[in-house]
Design a protein around this motif. Structure first.
Motif, PDB file in Angstrom:
ATOM      1  N   ASN A 100       0.034  65.873 -25.071  1.00 38.57           N
ATOM      2  CA  ASN A 100       1.069  66.289 -26.032  1.00 38.57           C
ATOM      3  C   ASN A 100       2.234  65.325 -26.092  1.00 38.57           C
ATOM      4  O   ASN A 100       3.202  65.590 -26.798  1.00 38.57           O
ATOM      5  N   ALA A 101       2.147  64.231 -25.350  1.00 34.44           N
ATOM      6  CA  ALA A 101       3.302  63.346 -25.223  1.00 34.44           C
ATOM      7  C   ALA A 101       3.035  61.947 -25.768  1.00 34.44           C
ATOM      8  O   ALA A 101       3.808  61.019 -25.533  1.00 34.44           O
ATOM      9  N   GLN A 102       1.951  61.812 -26.517  1.00 32.68           N
ATOM     10  CA  GLN A 102       1.647  60.530 -27.143  1.00 32.68           C
ATOM     11  C   GLN A 102       2.406  60.395 -28.471  1.00 32.68           C
ATOM     12  O   GLN A 102       2.856  61.394 -29.028  1.00 32.68           O
ATOM     13  N   PRO A 103       2.551  59.185 -28.972  1.00 29.74           N
ATOM     14  CA  PRO A 103       3.219  59.008 -30.266  1.00 29.74           C
ATOM     15  C   PRO A 103       2.664  59.975 -31.316  1.00 29.74           C
ATOM     16  O   PRO A 103       1.453  60.181 -31.393  1.00 29.74           O
ATOM     17  N   SER A 104       3.576  60.566 -32.072  1.00 30.77           N
ATOM     18  CA  SER A 104       3.288  61.539 -33.128  1.00 30.77           C
ATOM     19  C   SER A 104       2.947  62.928 -32.596  1.00 30.77           C
ATOM     20  O   SER A 104       2.833  63.871 -33.392  1.00 30.77           O
ATOM     21  N   ASP A 105       2.798  63.125 -31.284  1.00 30.93           N
ATOM     22  CA  ASP A 105       2.531  64.464 -30.758  1.00 30.93           C
ATOM     23  C   ASP A 105       3.830  65.234 -30.545  1.00 30.93           C
ATOM     24  O   ASP A 105       4.917  64.661 -30.560  1.00 30.93           O
ATOM     25  N   GLN A 106       3.681  66.550 -30.296  1.00 29.67           N
ATOM     26  CA  GLN A 106       4.853  67.441 -30.298  1.00 29.67           C
ATOM     27  C   GLN A 106       5.871  67.137 -29.201  1.00 29.67           C
ATOM     28  O   GLN A 106       7.039  67.481 -29.367  1.00 29.67           O
ATOM     29  N   PHE A 107       5.433  66.550 -28.082  1.00 31.87           N
ATOM     30  CA  PHE A 107       6.380  66.267 -27.001  1.00 31.87           C
ATOM     31  C   PHE A 107       6.599  64.768 -26.803  1.00 31.87           C
ATOM     32  O   PHE A 107       7.091  64.345 -25.749  1.00 31.87           O
ATOM     33  N   TYR A 108       6.252  63.964 -27.803  1.00 31.62           N
ATOM     34  CA  TYR A 108       6.495  62.526 -27.659  1.00 31.62           C
ATOM     35  C   TYR A 108       7.991  62.277 -27.427  1.00 31.62           C
ATOM     36  O   TYR A 108       8.821  62.748 -28.212  1.00 31.62           O
TER      37      TYR A 108
END
Lengths: 133, 133, 133, 133
Positions: D75-83
């Motif tokens: 969830n923490a990759q570019p464009s994901d909700q927790f980036y």
């Protein structure tokens, strides 16, 4: 120079824990190697959470300057020659008792740091720990 | 041990605010839990913005060492056994009055920190706050 | 411009808490004033401890740039115009949903930050909170 | 909820060390308690010094958000909700495999963090460690 191993660190920590149990004061005990890098740390049940950082950094300080933090303290008070050293190294320099270099064959190969009690309690635990190397 | 709840923290903060109003000094009041993590904070209208951090860290300190920051101060002056502790823990250790552990059934379950006035003002507000747990 | 008061912040937080309870997700909710400085924070029982910092900094970010952190996110991805902004301001810039400016008479007077659930959950709680000003 | 003890932490670490030995990759293994505070850490002989901090912060992250750092990574990759979450909490949030919450009676009571090898190696060691609680 033979490097400090995890087995060494565990022996040092166990001796510290035993002394802490004897004096009835739960402690944090940390060991760093010749590079000042953490090898092992334990927080005994009930020991202060604010002492995690202090135990690690007492060990780091004792290796960083090859001096016990108790002796360093004597030189780091206002008007003394190293006053202000606690502001260096991004706040890692601890200038009160509990950090002791670990020596083998007259070489400093690491250090132990103890935090969780009074200055006297930290010192006696650190001495017992260092003696087990 | 029953954990400190948000409802507990609000009761503590309300008591602190009431005392602050009585003495006419707007304050920051913060409560942390057993792990030292923030549960709630308020800055009363007109209170110092520089005291946000101090109130939170007084609470953290009181829990981290299970001691009031006022008592810790007595051991953290030049030449005392904990002199230099204010440099540890990345600057989170506050060594002046206003932080008090919160105790239930003889267990420390958190702490309150107050900042915004003189040392005496912070202390009286923290005492009123702690008394409401 | 009338300043954001602690009473305002509490109304905003209460609305956020109510929405968080409706969706069954405990949250951290923080409010900052026109200077970006914290006015009040609560961590609901069971909410993540890692979200204390995030909620406060989402609020700070929304006020610092007068934009919701959800909108800022659209400009802060790799190849976008503000990519890298999250490394500025000593790590205080949050670039995912949950921070919203608080506006009165067309002036931004502060911001609210919410953290503790998915991006959608944080956003709906922040919107409910901001609507209560 | 019964607190995580040092004895618990040692059992977890021992299981992690055994798995690390099996796969031939020396590791750092750290355990934190319910408040995210360090209980114990070991660096096996030959393990990376840069992984001391990472192992401790993987454990912290897994407890701070009650999620494995492997899942958080998704969830923490570019464009994901927790980036961007990796910039929060003063750089303590680790978003790659090796951190796992420790659960007892359906409550998260701490976490383990492993660092020193590939993502797959860190993960398998962390799983073995967590399984020993």
């Amino acid at each position: 120079m033979s490097a400090l191993t995890l087995a060494d660190a565990r022996r040092v920590i166990e001796a510290g824990e035993n002394r802490a149990t004897e004096i009835g004061q739960p402690q944090n005990v940390a060991v760093v190697d010749t590079g000042g890098n953490l090898v092992a740390h334990v927080r005994m049940d009930g020991a202060w959470i604010g002492s995690v950082d202090i135990s690690i950094n007492k060990a780091w300080t004792a290796r960083a300057f090859n001096i016990s933090t108790k002796e360093l303290a004597d030189n780091a008070q206002p008007s003394d020659q190293f006053y202000g050293i606690h502001a260096s190294n991004s706040g890692r320099v601890m200038i009160f008792a509990g950090g002791i270099p670990l020596t083998r064959d007259d070489e400093v190969i690491g250090a132990v740091g103890v935090s969780g009690g009074s200055g006297d309690q930290d010192q006696t635990v650190a001495e017992a720990a260092a003696g087990a190397l």
